[in-house]
Design an enzyme around this catalytic site. Structure first.
Site, PDB file in Angstrom:
ATOM      1  N   GLY A 136     -28.859  67.152 -15.110  1.00 27.36           N
ATOM      2  CA  GLY A 136     -28.881  66.775 -16.508  1.00 27.36           C
ATOM      3  C   GLY A 136     -28.432  67.918 -17.394  1.00 27.36           C
ATOM      4  CE1 TYR A 174     -35.583  64.192 -11.673  1.00 30.15           C
ATOM      5  CE2 TYR A 174     -34.950  62.300 -10.356  1.00 30.15           C
ATOM      6  CZ  TYR A 174     -35.928  63.157 -10.814  1.00 30.15           C
ATOM      7  OH  TYR A 174     -37.230  62.986 -10.415  1.00 30.15           O
ATOM      8  CB  CYS A 175     -33.655  68.188 -12.396  1.00 30.41           C
ATOM      9  SG  CYS A 175     -34.425  69.815 -12.210  1.00 30.41           S
ATOM     10  CB  ILE A 176     -30.196  71.641 -12.064  1.00 34.14           C
ATOM     11  CG1 ILE A 176     -29.147  72.712 -12.363  1.00 34.14           C
ATOM     12  CG2 ILE A 176     -29.883  70.910 -10.773  1.00 34.14           C
ATOM     13  CD1 ILE A 176     -29.043  73.769 -11.272  1.00 34.14           C
TER      14      ILE A 176
END
Length: 603
Positions: free
Chosen positions: A338, A334-336
């Site tokens: 990812g 998720y986000c960073i």
């Protein structure tokens, strides 16, 4: 003296006593405020705003435009003067007729000006209309700055809008009818309570001003939020690994491991049972593991992205395989997290490691050639300041990150909450999402600078230049089947940037889903709400994001079931449900673990 007159006199005396008492409290609070502000620790000035060259470039561009085409510049200025004068004349003409009302108002509705007095009262309506004329003139002038580069123009436009928003008349007591009405109704009590709230926030943040967005006493992590049943089954210096208790008799053979961002805490995926992504995944028959990252202090100063990959990603993958006995696992970032998952997958591909069966990316940027809205904070003026400050502190403080992300939605996350708290004297709401938003974490100094310099500024991953364990990796090396979910109005990881990264990955099996809403609401979108829809296409991600969207089909409701079906197809046969832990991984403590708790609760 009549009974009515005596009652009025008594009420008047009582109100005066309340007013005097409130004035005395203001004096006491002012002393506390002075002491709180004096405790403010100095920090690098670059963290407070863009360098002056942004404004110098804007001024130079405006002058250049004036010299090159004075007619157009004068037309813009004269147009502004004409509208201002016309507005003034119309307001006076209405008053000259002896009518206490405002002239016609041509501007669109703005929720900041919801009080009826903004429309009906001549004074407030005049302020509102003139503010909107000023805003229109400023943003219009920026739009005419043709000599600025696209990057500089984007920054000038963004920070101009920040200035415009800051000077809204709603942000000042003397020009905010809601605050003035409340002060009169409460004999000044609302202003005293507002000052109390202001002092509390400054004291709580060591002299810095951060508006409290949610009632901090209303929630307890592991008490009434983050309550999904499970256990910590592994712990090291970087993370705790949580395995969740199954809710079905049988589960898919291949386990799922989620890496949440370490900029915030993992329980955004487990706020309440009815909107818990974690609980939903478990209910679908998956063996679920979630990483809960440590909140680093200065002792983590030299921790790098390599350390997150080695001691975080690879270690967590190994423990999941050990506990379940499976050779392959499915993973999500998720986000960073990812972004770092993609780096890890590229490294595993180079090493010939087949640990990962499929990967899912939530709101993930890997191509930073266009970082979107957040890019205004990625120039050297800010990043140089961050590098100097983190070298001194050993961490990038959560305070600076919270403030930066809040300014991406300043009216929602700064000005409106500040008005309610400091001018209206209201208590923060009991809102779980805002509570989580305020429960931020630090970043290790070295890792923060590596991320900002090597990935965000230099776009090293997309260019094939960013090193993992000393060897450069590239997007083409991400070759496992993948599913990516981006969010239409995401102000942190904009969907077009996410799309551009995914299309460069080497996988031959890609699914791209575009959800309605933003960075959080677009992901935490349970099917039971029937709220935000999503777009999908049978075509693999390619070409431009706009072309993909034009050919995509919109489906009402959450993307969770679509992803669940995609994941199930790669998760093997059903086997007997697995209890948390194993012979080599005894249960260490119940979920949500210790790393997610406030520092005081960890001791």
């Amino acid at each position: 003296m009549t009974t009515t007159e005596r009652k009025e006199e008594t009420d008047s005396v009582a109100r005066m006593e309340r007013l005097n008492a409130n004035l005395a409290r203001i004096e006491e609070l002012t002393q506390r405020l002075t002491a709180a502000i004096s405790a403010r620790r100095s920090h690098d000035a670059a963290l407070d705003g863009p360098a002056s060259d942004v404004y110098l470039k804007a001024a130079a561009s405006w002058v250049a435009g004036m010299m090159r085409d004075p007619g157009r510049m004068l037309e813009q200025q004269i147009g502004y003067w004409g509208k201002t004068l016309k507005h003034y004349v119309e307001a006076n003409q209405v008053l000259a007729k002896g009518e206490f009302k405002a002239p016609s108002d041509p501007f669109p509705k703005d929720r900041r000006f919801a009080n009826p007095l903004w429309e009906t009262h001549p004074f407030f309506n005049y302020l509102k209309q003139q503010y909107q004329l000023n805003s229109e003139a400023m943003t219009g002038a920026v739009g005419q700055m043709e000599t600025l580069s696209p990057e500089d123009k984007k920054r000038v436009d963004y920070f101009t809008k920040q200035i415009v928003d800051m000077f809204s008349p709603t942000n000042f007591l003397g020009t905010n009818p809601d605050a003035l009405e409340r002060a009169v109704e409460t004999d000044g009590e609302s202003l005293v309570q507002g000052l109390e709230n202001l002092v509390r926030d400054i004291e709580a943040n060591s002299g810095e001003l951060m508006v409290t967005l949610a009632d901090k006493e209303a929630f307890t992590v592991g008490g009434n939020i983050a309550t999904s049943e499970g256990a910590v089954v592994y712990r090291n210096r970087m993370f705790e690994l949580i395995q969740y208790t199954p809710t079905t008799d049988k589960v898919h053979k291949t386990p799922l491991l989620i890496f949440p961002p370490w900029i915030n805490k993992f329980y955004i995926m487990d706020l309440k049972p009815q909107n818990s992504l974690i609980r939903w995944i478990v209910d679908q028959g998956f063996t679920l593991f979630v990483v809960s990252w440590v909140n680093p202090d200065a002792s983590y100063a030299d921790v790098s992205l390599d350390d997150y990959i080695r001691d975080g990603y690879l270690r967590a993958m190994a423990e999941v395989r050990r506990i379940t006995g499976e050779k392959q696992i499915n993973v999500t970032g998720y986000c960073i997290a990812g972004t770092t998952l993609a780096l890890t997958l590229a490294h595993l591909q180079k090493a010939g490691d087949k640990t990962v069966k499929t990967a899912t990316f939530f709101t993930t940027l890997t191509d930073f050639s266009d970082p979107g809205e957040v890019g205004v904070f990625l120039d050297n003026d800010f990043v140089d300041g961050i590098e100097r400050q983190t070298a001194q502190d050993g961490i990038l403080s959560s305070l600076f990150m919270q403030r930066t992300f809040s300014f991406l939605r300043s009216n929602d996350l700064i000005y409106t909450p500040a008005i309610k708290s400091y001018m209206m004297g209201e208590a923060p709401p009991a809102f779980d999402l805002l509570y989580w938003n305020g429960d931020a974490t630090n970043l290790p100094a070295r890792m923060a600078v590596e991320y900002l310099r090597g990935l965000c500024q230099q776009d090293g991953f997309a260019k094939g230049e960013f090193p993992v364990f000393g060897e450069p990796v590239n997007l083409g090396q991400v070759q496992v089947p993948l599913c990516a979910i981006a969010c239409e109005t995401d102000h942190i990881a904009h969907w077009k940037g996410s799309f551009n990264g995914i299309k460069q990955m080497g996988s031959k099996d890609k699914t791209f889903i575009l959800s309605e809403s933003g960075h959080i609401a677009g992901i935490i979108n349970p099917p039971s709400k029937g709220k935000y829809g999503h777009w999908t296409s049978a075509a693999q991600p390619g070409g431009t994001p706009e072309a993909w969207l034009a050919g995509a089909e919109k489906t009402p409701g959450s993307w969770w079931p679509r992803w669940g079906a995609w994941l199930a197809a790669s998760s093997g046969a059903m086997v007997k449900a697995r209890a948390p832990g194993g012979p080599e991984n005894p249960v260490l403590c119940p979920a949500p673990g210790t790393y997610v708790k406030p520092a005081a609760a960890q001791n």
